[in-house]
Scaffold this active site. Structure first.
Site, PDB file in Angstrom:
ATOM      1  N   LYS A 187      18.125 -12.739 -16.703  1.00 40.37           N
ATOM      2  CA  LYS A 187      18.387 -13.898 -15.836  1.00 40.37           C
ATOM      3  C   LYS A 187      17.524 -15.106 -16.221  1.00 40.37           C
ATOM      4  O   LYS A 187      17.693 -16.196 -15.664  1.00 40.37           O
ATOM      5  CB  LYS A 187      18.177 -13.512 -14.374  1.00 40.37           C
ATOM      6  CG  LYS A 187      19.213 -12.498 -13.897  1.00 40.37           C
ATOM      7  CD  LYS A 187      18.924 -11.971 -12.520  1.00 40.37           C
ATOM      8  CE  LYS A 187      19.990 -10.973 -12.087  1.00 40.37           C
ATOM      9  NZ  LYS A 187      20.110  -9.799 -12.966  1.00 40.37           N
ATOM     10  N   ARG A 197      27.239 -15.487  -4.544  1.00 43.05           N
ATOM     11  CA  ARG A 197      26.092 -15.851  -3.707  1.00 43.05           C
ATOM     12  C   ARG A 197      25.287 -16.972  -4.363  1.00 43.05           C
ATOM     13  O   ARG A 197      25.440 -17.233  -5.566  1.00 43.05           O
ATOM     14  CB  ARG A 197      25.215 -14.621  -3.477  1.00 43.05           C
ATOM     15  CG  ARG A 197      25.927 -13.505  -2.730  1.00 43.05           C
ATOM     16  CD  ARG A 197      25.047 -12.272  -2.601  1.00 43.05           C
ATOM     17  NE  ARG A 197      24.693 -11.701  -3.900  1.00 43.05           N
ATOM     18  CZ  ARG A 197      23.892 -10.653  -4.055  1.00 43.05           C
ATOM     19  NH1 ARG A 197      23.360 -10.073  -2.990  1.00 43.05           N
ATOM     20  NH2 ARG A 197      23.624 -10.196  -5.254  1.00 43.05           N
ATOM     21  N   SER A 207      17.586   0.841  -9.272  1.00 45.53           N
ATOM     22  CA  SER A 207      16.414   0.099  -8.812  1.00 45.53           C
ATOM     23  C   SER A 207      16.657  -0.413  -7.402  1.00 45.53           C
ATOM     24  O   SER A 207      17.786  -0.441  -6.908  1.00 45.53           O
ATOM     25  CB  SER A 207      16.113  -1.066  -9.761  1.00 45.53           C
ATOM     26  OG  SER A 207      17.134  -2.040  -9.661  1.00 45.53           O
ATOM     27  N   GLU A 239       0.816  -1.215   0.000  1.00 42.23           N
ATOM     28  CA  GLU A 239       0.000   0.000   0.000  1.00 42.23           C
ATOM     29  C   GLU A 239       0.851   1.267   0.000  1.00 42.23           C
ATOM     30  O   GLU A 239       0.471   2.273  -0.611  1.00 42.23           O
ATOM     31  CB  GLU A 239      -0.962   0.004   1.191  1.00 42.23           C
ATOM     32  CG  GLU A 239      -0.293  -0.019   2.554  1.00 42.23           C
ATOM     33  CD  GLU A 239      -1.312   0.095   3.682  1.00 42.23           C
ATOM     34  OE1 GLU A 239      -2.471   0.404   3.399  1.00 42.23           O
ATOM     35  OE2 GLU A 239      -0.935  -0.128   4.840  1.00 42.23           O
ATOM     36  N   ALA A 277       4.540  -5.971 -14.511  1.00 41.20           N
ATOM     37  CA  ALA A 277       5.873  -5.764 -13.933  1.00 41.20           C
ATOM     38  C   ALA A 277       6.001  -6.374 -12.545  1.00 41.20           C
ATOM     39  O   ALA A 277       7.076  -6.335 -11.954  1.00 41.20           O
ATOM     40  CB  ALA A 277       6.186  -4.266 -13.873  1.00 41.20           C
ATOM     41  N   LYS A 299      11.084 -16.800 -14.113  1.00 45.45           N
ATOM     42  CA  LYS A 299      10.779 -15.768 -15.123  1.00 45.45           C
ATOM     43  C   LYS A 299      10.730 -16.390 -16.524  1.00 45.45           C
ATOM     44  O   LYS A 299       9.911 -16.004 -17.350  1.00 45.45           O
ATOM     45  CB  LYS A 299      11.809 -14.648 -15.062  1.00 45.45           C
ATOM     46  CG  LYS A 299      11.748 -13.803 -13.801  1.00 45.45           C
ATOM     47  CD  LYS A 299      10.424 -13.059 -13.659  1.00 45.45           C
ATOM     48  CE  LYS A 299      10.351 -11.832 -14.541  1.00 45.45           C
ATOM     49  NZ  LYS A 299       9.103 -11.071 -14.303  1.00 45.45           N
ATOM     50  N   ASN A 335      20.144  -5.521 -15.611  1.00 39.04           N
ATOM     51  CA  ASN A 335      20.011  -4.733 -14.395  1.00 39.04           C
ATOM     52  C   ASN A 335      19.701  -3.273 -14.734  1.00 39.04           C
ATOM     53  O   ASN A 335      20.194  -2.741 -15.731  1.00 39.04           O
ATOM     54  CB  ASN A 335      21.309  -4.787 -13.589  1.00 39.04           C
ATOM     55  CG  ASN A 335      21.627  -6.200 -13.135  1.00 39.04           C
ATOM     56  OD1 ASN A 335      21.162  -6.656 -12.112  1.00 39.04           O
ATOM     57  ND2 ASN A 335      22.420  -6.911 -13.931  1.00 39.04           N
ATOM     58  N   LEU A 350      19.846   0.683 -13.379  1.00 37.64           N
ATOM     59  CA  LEU A 350      20.576   1.527 -12.433  1.00 37.64           C
ATOM     60  C   LEU A 350      19.621   2.200 -11.463  1.00 37.64           C
ATOM     61  O   LEU A 350      18.655   2.832 -11.867  1.00 37.64           O
ATOM     62  CB  LEU A 350      21.356   2.599 -13.199  1.00 37.64           C
ATOM     63  CG  LEU A 350      22.453   2.080 -14.130  1.00 37.64           C
ATOM     64  CD1 LEU A 350      22.895   3.179 -15.067  1.00 37.64           C
ATOM     65  CD2 LEU A 350      23.621   1.568 -13.329  1.00 37.64           C
TER      66      LEU A 350
END
Length: 609
Positions: free
Chosen positions: A405, A534, A446, A311, A359, A417, A442, A444
């Site tokens: 990705k 990672r 975000s 919200e 999105a 995805k 990617n 910039l």
């Protein structure tokens, strides 16, 4: 001085000049006044005085700030003086049947010299004798063009700024040694390091709005060799729109160095898709979703549905857009979870959008490795719900925001995805809705970008943590990615996976070094540590795999990838069993699907049996 006090003083000064000049003109040609009668002299004087004040008012000579006078103000003086002389000549012809042309010519010249001199004298005094504050920072201006000259002018006249221009650098050899407002072009861009030392420069201001990204990088590299702080002037768009003034400089941002040249959009095709239509954006409160909403508003849809689960983020984007578009666009904030099929169908049936931009997604790679079930529920089933609702209610276009990705994914986020892309592609085969997906890397700034993390680490004194020295990623600015998503939607015919050209990949360690330097530190002060790759991460990202043959470019920076989905029946059969499996089984199956390694003997077939 206030205008109401300055006006009578200027008019009095002009009156004295007008009267004295014409008397001097008569006297110069006839010292004993034998030729000219007093009536002729007085009629000419009064006519000249009245006409001068009239034309001075027309050409706004009394409204100009003469301490900043330039050629434009001088031209106003010449016009006013010339027309007042012509008026006087006409009156002389009417009243006395002849005009004293020689007297008027001398008077014209004296008016220009004396009136112009009286106006420019204050500027000369100001530039010459009002010395700069010794506390101001010595500043080198990069670019001696119109923008650089404008910057110098603004810095010289603005007493509140803490910058004082002492020299230009410009790569145009014809400008070397030239001066603009008393500031000399001392050399070229390659001379920045030695000029900073020689002239004791504290600040460098880049004042070339037309710079390409490669040129900006070159200037920054030279500036980074010095201890001077590098700033950049506002963009032309911000100056023209009045959002910011020419002397409100900002620090060079990493986005400036990594961004690419903007693409001109096909406004007509996008307008045809958006203007006057009802548009739904899922994930409207996210970094990409909110920027898509901003870009959409420029095309004035009839309704814009802002759908999101959080919200606070929906409230924020709703309030931002209402500030500018409340009277032109009906903005409808909708709190909903894409996993809630009933709610999604309810919204789609109520508002019947013409276009959907999907999105909403979980995008954090390591986090989804720990939460694969949530990635499946949101990225796969959430996409299925929104896409099927769009198909059911006859949405014209459905654009899914995907990611690089999704190519050969070793991780659950990318795999889900790619799975979502295949859902959309299969629906496109049977639906009147134009279903497409758009892949990019990617962005910039975000929320999931490394840049905010690096900035926090630098602010805390370091070190900056990079996973691996060879880790590379593609980068694009949020506005550029969002604009290209809209363009891809306008190009959609159904079933395509559009791939945005992300330019050259960037090493994350180089990005970290740039951020450290831009923040005013050295690597000795803010160190870099390598923390290890990672879970789920790849060293190098791809936009297409070997099987996804890239077709021709369909628009600047937009390609179509030949990404074939697996059979819909197999896809949906697996989905029926997914949520009954444990996390490791889900990972294995989803990643296998995403890499399209399907066979009757595979674990996928067994899971779907």
């Amino acid at each position: 001085m206030p205008y109401n006090k300055r006006l009578p003083l200027l008019m009095l000064l002009d009156s004295i000049i007008v009267f004295s000049a014409i008397f001097f003109g008569y006297f110069l040609l006839d010292p004993i006044m034998k030729t000219y009668t007093m009536p002729s002299l007085w009629v000419s004087s009064i006519t000249l005085l009245i006409s001068h004040h009239l034309f001075a008012t027309i050409y706004r000579m009394y409204q100009n700030a003469w301490e900043y006078a330039s050629i434009r103000e001088l031209l106003a003086i010449v016009k006013a003086v010339t027309f007042s002389m012509l008026t006087t000549a006409i009156i002389q012809l009417i009243v006395f049947q002849h005009a004293n042309i020689r007297v008027l010519a001398i008077t014209w010249m004296m008016h220009v010299i004396l009136i112009g001199g009286s106006r420019f004298s204050w500027r000369v005094y100001r530039d010459r004798f009002i010395t700069p504050n010794p506390d101001k920072k010595r500043t080198l201006i990069v670019g001696a063009g119109s923008a650089g000259t404008m910057v110098v002018r603004q810095l010289l006249k603005n007493t509140e700024t803490d910058l004082y221009p002492i020299a230009f650098v410009d790569d145009d050899p014809t400008k070397t040694k030239l001066q603009m407002y008393g500031v000399e072009v001392k050399g070229m861009i390659q001379d920045i390091p030695k000029l900073v030392v020689k002239l004791k420069v504290e600040n460098i201001v880049i004042a070339i709005p037309s710079l390409t990204k490669s040129e900006l990088n070159r200037i920054y590299e030279e500036s980074a060799k010095t201890k001077a702080k590098t700033k950049i002037m506002p963009s032309i768009e911000d100056l023209v729109s009045g959002k910011i003034s020419v002397n409100q400089f900002r620090d060079v941002q990493v986005e400036d160095l990594l961004g690419r040249e903007p693409v001109e959009l096909d406004i007509t095709s996008i307008s045809g898709e958006i203007t006057g239509k009802t548009v739904l954006v899922t994930g409207a409160g996210g970094s990409i979703g909110s920027e898509i909403c901003r870009q959409l508003c420029k095309f004035y849809p009839k309704q814009l549905l802002l759908l999101g689960h959080g919200e606070n983020s929906i409230y924020t984007i709703d309030m931002e857009l209402r500030k500018f578009y409340q009277d032109e666009i009906e903005l409808i904030p909708l709190i909903a979870d894409v996993q809630d099929q009933g709610r999604i169908f309810e919204i789609m049936g109520k508002y019947l959008p013409d276009v959907v931009y999907h999105a909403a997604a979980h995008k954090h790679v390591p986090l989804m490795e720990y939460n694969p079930i949530e990635a499946v529920k949101n990225n796969i089933f959430g996409t299925k719900n929104v896409a099927e609702a769009a198909h059911t209610f006859g949405v014209a276009s459905f654009v899914m925001v995907s990611t690089d990705k999704a190519v050969n994914p070793p991780n659950i986020m990318g795999a889900t995805k790619r799975f979502a892309e295949m859902i959309v592609q299969n629906l496109a085969k049977e639906s009147t809705t134009k279903f497409v997906a758009v892949r990019f890397g990617n962005v910039l700034g975000s929320r999931g970008s490394v840049i905010p993390l690096f900035k926090k680490q630098i602010a805390a004194g370091g070190p900056v943590t990079v996973t691996h020295p060879e880790m590379t990623r593609y980068f694009m600015t949020i506005p550029e990615a969002s604009r290209l998503v809209l363009q891809a939607g306008a190009l959609a015919r159904g079933g395509e996976v559009f791939v945005l050209n992300m330019g050259d990949p960037v090493k994350i360690v180089d990005l970290a070094r740039n951020l450290i330097t831009l923040s005013g530190y050295t690597e000795e002060e803010i160190g870099i540590e390598f923390s290890g790759i990672r879970p789920g991460e790849k060293l190098f990202e791809e936009l297409l795999n070997d099987n996804e043959v890239q077709k021709k470019q369909v628009f600047p920076k937009i390609f179509i990838g030949k990404a074939e989905p697996i059979d819909k029946q197999k896809l949906y059969k697996v989905m029926e069993t997914l949520l009954d499996l444990d996390s490791e089984e889900i990972k294995e199956i989803i990643i296998e699907i995403a890499n399209t390694k399907i066979s009757e003997k595979s674990k996928l077939s067994k899971a779907g049996a």
